[in-house]
Design a protein around this motif. Structure first.
Motif: not given
Length: 107
Positions: A19-21, A45-48, A97-98
């Motif tokens: 995943y990006p980022r 740092p993106v939601a699940p 974090l995810t």
């Protein structure tokens, strides 16, 4: 036999790339006869739910089957085509974090 090293990340199928980022923590894989395997653990740092949507859409765009479901505390995206399979397990790491475990076989 499975080998470890971040180089395995670059060998993921494009539709199931990291995943990006994201920040990769562990990567492993094998190209042994009959065993094309990729395993990656990373955090983002993106939601699940957003990460699951990304993998679902990316897989479908690449012509792979895909489904999203809950398994215990994990959100899971899985699917594939023919003998090639993928699974992405996502969970809230509790620190903003995810945490993601990604596996592909035969893709």
């Amino acid at each position: 036999s499975v080998g470890y090293g971040f180089g395995w990340v670059t060998l993921l199928p494009p539709a199931i790339a990291v995943y990006p980022r994201a920040h990769t923590r562990v990567a492993a894989g094998s190209d042994a006869a009959g065993c094309k395997l990729r395993l990656v653990k990373f955090v983002t740092p993106v939601a699940p739910g957003e990460v699951a949507d990304f993998y679902y859409a990316s897989a479908r765009k690449a012509g792979l089957s895909a489904e999203v479901r809950r398994e215990g505390g994990d959100l899971v995206v899985q699917g594939g085509k023919g003998a090639g399979r993928f699974a992405v397990y996502l969970r809230d790491a509790g620190d903003g974090l995810t945490e993601v475990d990604l596996a592909t076989s035969g893709l």
